[in-house]
Design a protein around this motif. Structure first.
Motif, PDB file in Angstrom:
ATOM      1  N   GLU A   6       0.826  -1.199   0.000  1.00 37.27           N
ATOM      2  CA  GLU A   6       0.000   0.000   0.000  1.00 37.27           C
ATOM      3  C   GLU A   6       0.866   1.257   0.000  1.00 37.27           C
ATOM      4  O   GLU A   6       1.994   1.249   0.509  1.00 37.27           O
ATOM      5  CB  GLU A   6      -0.896   0.050   1.240  1.00 37.27           C
ATOM      6  N   ARG A  19      -5.611   9.505  -1.786  1.00 37.85           N
ATOM      7  CA  ARG A  19      -5.805   8.363  -2.664  1.00 37.85           C
ATOM      8  C   ARG A  19      -4.807   7.290  -2.288  1.00 37.85           C
ATOM      9  O   ARG A  19      -3.592   7.503  -2.385  1.00 37.85           O
ATOM     10  CB  ARG A  19      -5.595   8.754  -4.129  1.00 37.85           C
ATOM     11  N   SER A  21      -3.136   3.561  -2.871  1.00 42.41           N
ATOM     12  CA  SER A  21      -2.861   2.595  -3.939  1.00 42.41           C
ATOM     13  C   SER A  21      -2.380   1.296  -3.316  1.00 42.41           C
ATOM     14  O   SER A  21      -1.789   1.297  -2.234  1.00 42.41           O
ATOM     15  CB  SER A  21      -1.792   3.125  -4.888  1.00 42.41           C
ATOM     16  N   CYS A  22      -2.630   0.215  -4.020  1.00 42.03           N
ATOM     17  CA  CYS A  22      -2.156  -1.091  -3.586  1.00 42.03           C
ATOM     18  C   CYS A  22      -1.627  -1.820  -4.818  1.00 42.03           C
ATOM     19  O   CYS A  22      -2.394  -2.141  -5.724  1.00 42.03           O
ATOM     20  CB  CYS A  22      -3.277  -1.885  -2.950  1.00 42.03           C
ATOM     21  N   ARG A  72      -9.916  -0.336  -9.653  1.00 39.04           N
ATOM     22  CA  ARG A  72      -8.785  -1.223  -9.889  1.00 39.04           C
ATOM     23  C   ARG A  72      -8.331  -1.144 -11.329  1.00 39.04           C
ATOM     24  O   ARG A  72      -9.102  -0.762 -12.223  1.00 39.04           O
ATOM     25  CB  ARG A  72      -9.149  -2.661  -9.533  1.00 39.04           C
ATOM     26  N   THR A  78      -3.346  -3.568  -9.759  1.00 36.60           N
ATOM     27  CA  THR A  78      -3.376  -2.528  -8.743  1.00 36.60           C
ATOM     28  C   THR A  78      -4.809  -2.160  -8.399  1.00 36.60           C
ATOM     29  O   THR A  78      -5.685  -2.209  -9.264  1.00 36.60           O
ATOM     30  CB  THR A  78      -2.650  -1.274  -9.269  1.00 36.60           C
ATOM     31  N   GLN A  79      -5.023  -1.803  -7.145  1.00 37.81           N
ATOM     32  CA  GLN A  79      -6.305  -1.247  -6.780  1.00 37.81           C
ATOM     33  C   GLN A  79      -6.094   0.075  -6.044  1.00 37.81           C
ATOM     34  O   GLN A  79      -4.988   0.362  -5.559  1.00 37.81           O
ATOM     35  CB  GLN A  79      -7.132  -2.205  -5.916  1.00 37.81           C
ATOM     36  N   TYR A  80      -7.168   0.868  -6.008  1.00 39.79           N
ATOM     37  CA  TYR A  80      -7.085   2.201  -5.446  1.00 39.79           C
ATOM     38  C   TYR A  80      -8.267   2.454  -4.502  1.00 39.79           C
ATOM     39  O   TYR A  80      -9.328   1.837  -4.632  1.00 39.79           O
ATOM     40  CB  TYR A  80      -7.123   3.247  -6.558  1.00 39.79           C
ATOM     41  N   CYS A  96      -4.748  -3.294   2.349  1.00 36.28           N
ATOM     42  CA  CYS A  96      -5.182  -3.837   1.076  1.00 36.28           C
ATOM     43  C   CYS A  96      -5.334  -5.348   1.212  1.00 36.28           C
ATOM     44  O   CYS A  96      -4.531  -5.990   1.902  1.00 36.28           O
ATOM     45  CB  CYS A  96      -4.111  -3.497   0.042  1.00 36.28           C
TER      46      CYS A  96
END
Length: 127
Positions: A6, A19, A21-22, A72, A78-80, A96
């Motif tokens: 993350e 924001r 991110s992962c 994502r 990646t996901q957000y 995450c």
């Protein structure tokens, strides 16, 4: 070795946005649901948001609905989590999570449905 990392946490004021991110590595999660959980000091880890493998289905905790948006990028593995109108009660370590057992299943609010977890990123919202 599978890793979820993350980023994007920090210290902000109430009303600000962040924001998260992962980024996943070690395997692809393009056909598995992913999610975000959070844990505040002295509290249990709780569900925040989840997204289906295609991105067509999303789930949110009532406390963040209308303020947070999960998304994502399967191409980027990646996901957000876009967090707007942050409140002091959003202060927590955000984790995450990704499922990895059966593909194409629906996203879940339950922790045990997720097989992989990141180390977490701290989000602190001051009043």
């Amino acid at each position: 070795q599978v890793q979820l990392v993350e980023s994007g946490g920090g210290l902000v004021q109430a009303g600000d946005s962040l924001r998260l991110s992962c980024a996943a590595s070690g395997r692809t999660f393009s056909t598995y649901p992913m999610g975000w959980f959070r844990q505040a000091p002295g509290k249990e880890r709780e569900f925040v948001a989840a997204i289906s493998w295609s991105g067509s289905t999303t789930l949110y905790a009532d406390s963040v609905k209308g303020r947070f948006t999960i998304s994502r990028s399967n191409a980027g593995n990646t996901q957000y989590l876009q967090m707007n109108r942050l409140k002091p009660e959003d202060t927590a370590v955000y984790y995450c999570a990704a499922a990895g057992g059966r593909p194409n299943i629906a996203p879940s609010r339950r922790r045990y449905e997720y097989d992989y977890w990141g180390q977490g990123t701290q989000v602190t919202v001051s009043s």
